[in-house]
Design a protein around this motif. Structure first.
Motif, short mmCIF file in Angstrom:
data_model
loop_
_atom_site.label_atom_id
_atom_site.label_comp_id
_atom_site.label_asym_id
_atom_site.label_seq_id
_atom_site.Cartn_x
_atom_site.Cartn_y
_atom_site.Cartn_z
N VAL A 34 0.83 -1.20 0.00
CA VAL A 34 0.00 0.00 0.00
C VAL A 34 0.87 1.25 0.00
O VAL A 34 0.60 2.21 -0.74
CB VAL A 34 -0.96 -0.01 1.21
CG1 VAL A 34 -1.70 1.31 1.33
CG2 VAL A 34 -1.94 -1.16 1.09
N GLU A 35 1.93 1.26 0.78
CA GLU A 35 2.84 2.41 0.81
C GLU A 35 3.53 2.59 -0.54
O GLU A 35 3.68 3.72 -1.02
CB GLU A 35 3.88 2.24 1.92
CG GLU A 35 3.28 2.30 3.30
CD GLU A 35 4.22 1.74 4.37
OE1 GLU A 35 3.90 1.93 5.55
OE2 GLU A 35 5.25 1.13 4.02
N ALA A 36 3.95 1.48 -1.15
CA ALA A 36 4.60 1.55 -2.45
C ALA A 36 3.62 2.07 -3.51
O ALA A 36 4.00 2.90 -4.35
CB ALA A 36 5.14 0.18 -2.85
N ALA A 37 2.38 1.61 -3.45
CA ALA A 37 1.37 2.10 -4.38
C ALA A 37 1.17 3.60 -4.21
O ALA A 37 1.07 4.34 -5.20
CB ALA A 37 0.05 1.36 -4.15
N ARG A 38 1.15 4.05 -2.98
CA ARG A 38 0.99 5.48 -2.71
C ARG A 38 2.18 6.27 -3.27
O ARG A 38 2.00 7.34 -3.83
CB ARG A 38 0.86 5.70 -1.21
CG ARG A 38 0.38 7.09 -0.85
CD ARG A 38 0.14 7.24 0.64
NE ARG A 38 -0.86 6.29 1.11
CZ ARG A 38 -0.71 5.51 2.17
NH1 ARG A 38 0.39 5.57 2.89
NH2 ARG A 38 -1.66 4.67 2.54
N GLU A 39 3.38 5.74 -3.13
CA GLU A 39 4.58 6.41 -3.65
C GLU A 39 4.52 6.55 -5.17
O GLU A 39 4.98 7.54 -5.72
CB GLU A 39 5.85 5.65 -3.27
CG GLU A 39 6.20 5.72 -1.80
CD GLU A 39 6.71 7.07 -1.38
OE1 GLU A 39 7.48 7.69 -2.15
OE2 GLU A 39 6.32 7.53 -0.29
N LEU A 40 3.95 5.56 -5.86
CA LEU A 40 3.84 5.60 -7.31
C LEU A 40 2.56 6.28 -7.78
O LEU A 40 2.34 6.43 -8.98
CB LEU A 40 3.89 4.18 -7.89
CG LEU A 40 5.20 3.44 -7.80
CD1 LEU A 40 5.06 2.03 -8.38
CD2 LEU A 40 6.31 4.19 -8.53
N SER A 41 1.71 6.64 -6.84
CA SER A 41 0.41 7.26 -7.16
C SER A 41 -0.46 6.35 -8.01
O SER A 41 -1.07 6.77 -8.99
CB SER A 41 0.61 8.61 -7.85
OG SER A 41 1.29 9.50 -7.02
N VAL A 42 -0.47 5.07 -7.64
CA VAL A 42 -1.33 4.09 -8.29
C VAL A 42 -2.14 3.39 -7.21
O VAL A 42 -1.86 3.51 -6.03
CB VAL A 42 -0.53 3.05 -9.12
CG1 VAL A 42 0.26 3.72 -10.23
CG2 VAL A 42 0.38 2.23 -8.24
N GLY A 43 -3.11 2.64 -7.63
CA GLY A 43 -3.93 1.89 -6.68
C GLY A 43 -3.25 0.62 -6.20
O GLY A 43 -2.27 0.16 -6.79
N ARG A 44 -3.81 0.06 -5.15
CA ARG A 44 -3.27 -1.16 -4.57
C ARG A 44 -3.32 -2.31 -5.58
O ARG A 44 -2.36 -3.07 -5.73
CB ARG A 44 -4.07 -1.52 -3.31
CG ARG A 44 -3.58 -2.74 -2.58
CD ARG A 44 -4.43 -2.99 -1.33
NE ARG A 44 -5.84 -3.12 -1.64
CZ ARG A 44 -6.43 -4.30 -1.93
NH1 ARG A 44 -5.75 -5.40 -1.92
NH2 ARG A 44 -7.72 -4.33 -2.20
N THR A 45 -4.42 -2.42 -6.31
CA THR A 45 -4.55 -3.49 -7.30
C THR A 45 -3.51 -3.36 -8.39
O THR A 45 -2.91 -4.35 -8.80
CB THR A 45 -5.97 -3.47 -7.90
OG1 THR A 45 -6.93 -3.57 -6.84
CG2 THR A 45 -6.17 -4.60 -8.88
N THR A 46 -3.28 -2.14 -8.86
CA THR A 46 -2.26 -1.91 -9.88
C THR A 46 -0.88 -2.31 -9.35
O THR A 46 -0.07 -2.91 -10.08
CB THR A 46 -2.25 -0.44 -10.32
OG1 THR A 46 -3.54 -0.12 -10.84
CG2 THR A 46 -1.18 -0.18 -11.38
N MET A 47 -0.62 -2.00 -8.08
CA MET A 47 0.67 -2.37 -7.48
C MET A 47 0.85 -3.88 -7.49
O MET A 47 1.91 -4.40 -7.85
CB MET A 47 0.74 -1.81 -6.05
CG MET A 47 2.08 -1.94 -5.42
SD MET A 47 3.25 -0.85 -6.26
CE MET A 47 4.74 -1.75 -6.02
N TYR A 48 -0.20 -4.61 -7.10
CA TYR A 48 -0.13 -6.08 -7.12
C TYR A 48 0.05 -6.60 -8.54
O TYR A 48 0.75 -7.59 -8.76
CB TYR A 48 -1.37 -6.69 -6.47
CG TYR A 48 -1.28 -6.74 -4.96
CD1 TYR A 48 -0.54 -7.73 -4.32
CD2 TYR A 48 -1.92 -5.80 -4.17
CE1 TYR A 48 -0.44 -7.79 -2.95
CE2 TYR A 48 -1.83 -5.83 -2.80
CZ TYR A 48 -1.08 -6.83 -2.19
OH TYR A 48 -0.98 -6.87 -0.83
N GLU A 49 -0.55 -5.95 -9.53
CA GLU A 49 -0.37 -6.36 -10.92
C GLU A 49 1.07 -6.14 -11.38
O GLU A 49 1.63 -6.98 -12.10
CB GLU A 49 -1.33 -5.59 -11.83
CG GLU A 49 -2.77 -6.02 -11.66
CD GLU A 49 -3.75 -5.13 -12.42
OE1 GLU A 49 -3.32 -4.12 -13.02
OE2 GLU A 49 -4.95 -5.46 -12.40
#
Length: 86
Positions: A34-49
């Motif tokens: 979740v923190e990494a997704a926030r750093e990239l300004s993407v959603g949690r699902t996108t981060m998992y993808e």
């Protein structure tokens, strides 16, 4: 900068691979998904993808999955290079 819980933070004194301090001023080396997704300004699902497709590598510590800050930096650099006009 987002506030991180003490449980979610992992500090590093020295980066073992380069013997340099982390570039982040707060010393955080690994982020939750979740923190990494926030750093990239993407959603949690996108981060998992991104992780699932192998575009971003993660570190497993027990059952926890963490994203190295350096991996986020490398991902962004790769994205910038791939979009550069020759």
């Amino acid at each position: 900068m987002s506030r991180l819980t003490s449980r979610a933070r992992l500090f590093v004194v020295m980066n073992e691979t380069t013997n340099e301090r982390s570039e982040r001023s707060d010393g955080v080396l690994l982020l939750t998904m979740v923190e990494a997704a926030r750093e990239l300004s993407v959603g949690r699902t996108t981060m998992y993808e991104l992780v699932g497709s192998g575009e971003i590598d993660v570190v497993h510590i027990g059952r926890a999955v963490r994203v190295p800050v350096a991996e986020l930096d490398a991902f962004v650099a790769r994205q910038c290079r791939s979009r550069a006009i020759p």
